[in-house]
Enzyme design. Structure first.
Site, mmCIF file in Angstrom:
data_model
loop_
_atom_site.group_PDB
_atom_site.id
_atom_site.type_symbol
_atom_site.label_atom_id
_atom_site.label_comp_id
_atom_site.label_asym_id
_atom_site.label_seq_id
_atom_site.Cartn_x
_atom_site.Cartn_y
_atom_site.Cartn_z
ATOM 1 C CE LYS A 3 -18.231 -19.013 23.581
ATOM 2 N NZ LYS A 3 -19.020 -19.781 22.564
ATOM 3 C CB THR A 50 -13.404 -19.556 25.146
ATOM 4 O OG1 THR A 50 -12.111 -19.011 25.377
ATOM 5 C CG2 THR A 50 -14.412 -18.501 25.603
ATOM 6 C CG ASP A 51 -8.643 -20.675 27.681
ATOM 7 O OD1 ASP A 51 -9.091 -19.861 26.834
ATOM 8 O OD2 ASP A 51 -7.453 -21.061 27.669
ATOM 9 C CD GLU A 52 -10.033 -15.722 24.671
ATOM 10 O OE1 GLU A 52 -10.333 -14.525 24.741
ATOM 11 O OE2 GLU A 52 -9.552 -16.247 23.656
ATOM 12 C CE1 TYR A 104 -15.517 -15.530 21.643
ATOM 13 C CE2 TYR A 104 -13.487 -15.503 22.916
ATOM 14 C CZ TYR A 104 -14.441 -16.198 22.204
ATOM 15 O OH TYR A 104 -14.338 -17.558 22.071
HETATM 16 P P1 NAD Z 1 -15.421 -19.040 13.810
HETATM 17 O O1 NAD Z 1 -15.555 -17.550 13.929
HETATM 18 O O2 NAD Z 1 -14.408 -19.591 12.889
HETATM 19 O O3 NAD Z 1 -16.830 -19.670 13.406
HETATM 20 C C1 NAD Z 1 -18.039 -19.262 13.986
HETATM 21 C C2 NAD Z 1 -19.181 -19.713 13.094
HETATM 22 O O4 NAD Z 1 -20.425 -19.341 13.712
HETATM 23 C C3 NAD Z 1 -19.161 -19.072 11.699
HETATM 24 O O5 NAD Z 1 -19.347 -20.051 10.723
HETATM 25 C C4 NAD Z 1 -20.327 -18.086 11.748
HETATM 26 O O6 NAD Z 1 -20.937 -17.884 10.478
HETATM 27 C C5 NAD Z 1 -21.279 -18.777 12.723
HETATM 28 N N1 NAD Z 1 -22.194 -17.831 13.376
HETATM 29 C C6 NAD Z 1 -21.868 -16.674 14.023
HETATM 30 N N2 NAD Z 1 -22.981 -16.062 14.464
HETATM 31 C C7 NAD Z 1 -24.035 -16.857 14.114
HETATM 32 C C8 NAD Z 1 -25.444 -16.753 14.290
HETATM 33 N N3 NAD Z 1 -25.997 -15.704 14.898
HETATM 34 N N4 NAD Z 1 -26.222 -17.740 13.810
HETATM 35 C C9 NAD Z 1 -25.680 -18.819 13.165
HETATM 36 N N5 NAD Z 1 -24.356 -18.951 12.953
HETATM 37 C C10 NAD Z 1 -23.544 -17.976 13.423
HETATM 38 O O7 NAD Z 1 -15.197 -19.540 15.306
HETATM 39 P P2 NAD Z 1 -14.385 -20.795 15.848
HETATM 40 O O8 NAD Z 1 -12.995 -20.375 16.110
HETATM 41 O O9 NAD Z 1 -14.672 -21.957 14.982
HETATM 42 O O10 NAD Z 1 -15.097 -20.996 17.272
HETATM 43 C C11 NAD Z 1 -16.239 -21.836 17.403
HETATM 44 C C12 NAD Z 1 -16.663 -21.882 18.857
HETATM 45 O O11 NAD Z 1 -15.594 -22.367 19.660
HETATM 46 C C13 NAD Z 1 -17.053 -20.518 19.424
HETATM 47 O O12 NAD Z 1 -18.161 -20.699 20.272
HETATM 48 C C14 NAD Z 1 -15.825 -20.100 20.237
HETATM 49 O O13 NAD Z 1 -16.186 -19.263 21.311
HETATM 50 C C15 NAD Z 1 -15.329 -21.448 20.725
HETATM 51 N N6 NAD Z 1 -13.879 -21.529 20.992
HETATM 52 C C16 NAD Z 1 -12.981 -21.130 20.036
HETATM 53 C C17 NAD Z 1 -11.614 -21.262 20.304
HETATM 54 C C18 NAD Z 1 -10.579 -20.872 19.267
HETATM 55 O O14 NAD Z 1 -9.382 -20.896 19.556
HETATM 56 N N7 NAD Z 1 -10.950 -20.540 18.034
HETATM 57 C C19 NAD Z 1 -11.185 -21.772 21.525
HETATM 58 C C20 NAD Z 1 -12.147 -22.162 22.476
HETATM 59 C C21 NAD Z 1 -13.484 -22.047 22.191
HETATM 60 P P1 TYD Z 2 -5.932 -14.530 18.858
HETATM 61 O O1 TYD Z 2 -5.516 -15.525 17.820
HETATM 62 O O2 TYD Z 2 -6.695 -13.324 18.433
HETATM 63 O O3 TYD Z 2 -6.711 -15.355 19.982
HETATM 64 P P2 TYD Z 2 -7.208 -14.889 21.461
HETATM 65 O O4 TYD Z 2 -7.212 -13.427 21.537
HETATM 66 O O5 TYD Z 2 -8.578 -15.475 21.507
HETATM 67 O O6 TYD Z 2 -6.260 -15.546 22.427
HETATM 68 O O7 TYD Z 2 -4.633 -14.007 19.612
HETATM 69 C C1 TYD Z 2 -3.737 -14.911 20.248
HETATM 70 C C2 TYD Z 2 -2.670 -14.077 20.930
HETATM 71 O O8 TYD Z 2 -1.883 -13.423 19.918
HETATM 72 C C3 TYD Z 2 -3.215 -12.974 21.811
HETATM 73 O O9 TYD Z 2 -2.371 -12.833 22.946
HETATM 74 C C4 TYD Z 2 -3.130 -11.729 20.945
HETATM 75 C C5 TYD Z 2 -1.915 -11.994 20.080
HETATM 76 N N1 TYD Z 2 -1.940 -11.412 18.714
HETATM 77 C C6 TYD Z 2 -0.854 -10.656 18.265
HETATM 78 O O10 TYD Z 2 0.129 -10.435 18.984
HETATM 79 N N2 TYD Z 2 -0.909 -10.157 17.001
HETATM 80 C C7 TYD Z 2 -1.982 -10.348 16.170
HETATM 81 O O11 TYD Z 2 -1.985 -9.835 15.009
HETATM 82 C C8 TYD Z 2 -3.075 -11.149 16.638
HETATM 83 C C9 TYD Z 2 -4.285 -11.388 15.775
HETATM 84 C C10 TYD Z 2 -3.012 -11.658 17.924
#
Ligand code: NAD
Ligand code: TYD
Length: 349
Positions: free
Chosen positions: A160, A131-133, A156
């Site tokens: 990562k 992630t960019d975070e 988090y």
């Molecule tokens: P998500 O929470 O929707 O899915 C995560 C999955 O991982 C789930 O199916 C969960 O059951 C599985 N999991 C968690 N712990 C596990 C373990 N110990 N063993 C096996 N499986 C396990 O998450 P997402 O939003 O799909 O994100 C997927 C990846 O992409 C993550 O690594 C996250 O850091 C990265 N990412 C997410 C975003 C975003 O905006 N959602 C952006 C950039 C990067």
């Molecule tokens: P989120 O979807 O949790 O992603 P991330 O924290 O990984 O960026 O949140 C996106 C942005 O929205 C973040 O600045 C927090 C804000 N946010 C709210 O303002 N209200 C909410 O209920 C949630 C879940 C997030």
């Protein structure tokens, strides 16, 4: 790449990635999806593909924190490629209960890397999805590049960051062929309704309060999930081993603007009963501790070296996403009711 282990394939991005690989990409090998099925993992996300691709797609319920089980899977399925999505992914949860983030994101990644080290000769690629975070927060100006120093601000992003460093170390120390991608905020179908977009869409539909943290002026760079999937697959095929690639959408928006856009689209699609606009439901609530102000990605490396660009505009992607949640009410109801968890228990013990 014959036998690809996809971790976290029942989550939001992992399930979109498997769908993309099987339906849209030129990948012709087998996919072994390993997922622990936490609250965020839902095998129903891929149920339509289980039959259609039964000769190429296998789902296994397993925890990355169980090294023996993971080692057995590597042996039994002759894993040669890994695409690692599995993680605890929600910042708010990491603030309240960081333990699972240390376990799954750090120890889980370490266990996978160790399996790769032990099977070094058969591993073609370990792709790590991040992630960019990890870069922390930007001020008004500037963009994250691949050389921006890591500066994570919450459990988090810190977990990562730790996993990214371990992946890099296994390349430098053991010569493991790795690639790493750091992506901005994703949105699209199958996202668990704890994240900003699906939460606002579903609360808006039910005419519930729309909780915006702080002043709503925090900025994220939004990318449609299919664009993330296409970038990951491209990096896996053509990315330089040992390198990191930023992925972004060129699409910086303040949280409050997104919530207002969602309100406008919902007002147009679903007429309201008691109020004039769903914007009246917006409630500014206490800010998230350590809330990063702004994320923005410079993805020129990916654009110039691998010729990647996002395809979906935010306006059309947001509308498609809203329509998906409207069209998939049974998915929404099951996920929200927790009914799918009992279904999971009975099917995937
Ligand atoms: P998500 O929470 O929707 O899915 C995560 C999955 O991982 C789930 O199916 C969960 O059951 C599985 N999991 C968690 N712990 C596990 C373990 N110990 N063993 C096996 N499986 C396990 O998450 P997402 O939003 O799909 O994100 C997927 C990846 O992409 C993550 O690594 C996250 O850091 C990265 N990412 C997410 C975003 C975003 O905006 N959602 C952006 C950039 C990067
Ligand atoms: P989120 O979807 O949790 O992603 P991330 O924290 O990984 O960026 O949140 C996106 C942005 O929205 C973040 O600045 C927090 C804000 N946010 C709210 O303002 N209200 C909410 O209920 C949630 C879940 C997030």
């Amino acid at each position: 790449m014959k036998n690809m282990l996809v971790t976290g394939g029942c989550g939001f991005i992992g399930s979109n990635f498997i769908r993309y690989l099987l339906r849209e990409s030129n990948f012709s090998g087998n996919i072994i999806n390993v997922d622990k099925l936490t609250y965020a993992g839902n095998p129903e996300n891929l149920s339509d593909l289980e039959n259609e691709f039964q000769d190429r797609y296998t789902f296994l319920k397993a925890d990355l924190c169980d090294p023996d089980k993971i080692a057995q899977i590597f042996d039994r399925y002759s894993i040669d490629t890994i695409c690692h999505f599995a993680a605890e992914s929600h910042v708010d949860r990491s603030i309240v209960e960081p333990d699972a983030f240390i376990q799954s994101n750090i120890i889980g990644t370490f266990n996978l890397l160790e399996c790769c080290r032990k099977n070094r000769d058969q591993i073609e690629l370990f792709h790590h999805v991040s992630t960019d975070e990890v870069f922390g927060s930007l001020g008004k100006d500037g963009l994250f590049t691949e050389t921006t120093p890591y500066s994570p601000n919450n459990p988090y992003s810190a977990s990562k960051a730790a996993s990214d460093h371990m992946v890099r170390a296994y390349h430098k120390t053991y010569g493991l062929p790795v690639t790493i991608s750091n992506c901005s905020n994703n949105y699209g179908p199958y996202q668990f309704p704890e994240k900003l977009l699906p939460l606002m869409i579903l609360n808006g539909l039910e005419e519930k309060a729309l909780p915006v943290y702080g002043d709503g002026k925090n900025v994220r760079d939004w990318l449609y999930v299919r664009d993330h999937c296409s970038a990951v697959w491209l990096i896996m095929r053509k990315g330089k081993r040992g390198d990191t690639y930023n992925i972004g959408g060129n699409n910086e928006i303040e949280n409050i603007k997104i919530v207002e856009m969602i309100c406008d689209i919902l007002d147009e699609i679903r007429k309201l009963e008691g109020i004039k606009s769903r914007k009246e439901l917006i409630a500014f609530v206490k800010d998230r501790p350590g809330h990063d102000k702004r994320y923005a990605i410079d993805f020129s490396k990916l654009r110039h070296e691998l010729d990647w660009m996002p395809e979906e505009s935010f306006a059309s992607g947001l509308r498609r996403t809203i329509e998906w949640y409207l069209d998939n009410t049974s998915w929404v109801n099951r996920v929200k009711s927790g009914e799918y968890q009992s279904w999971v228990e009975s099917h995937y013990r």
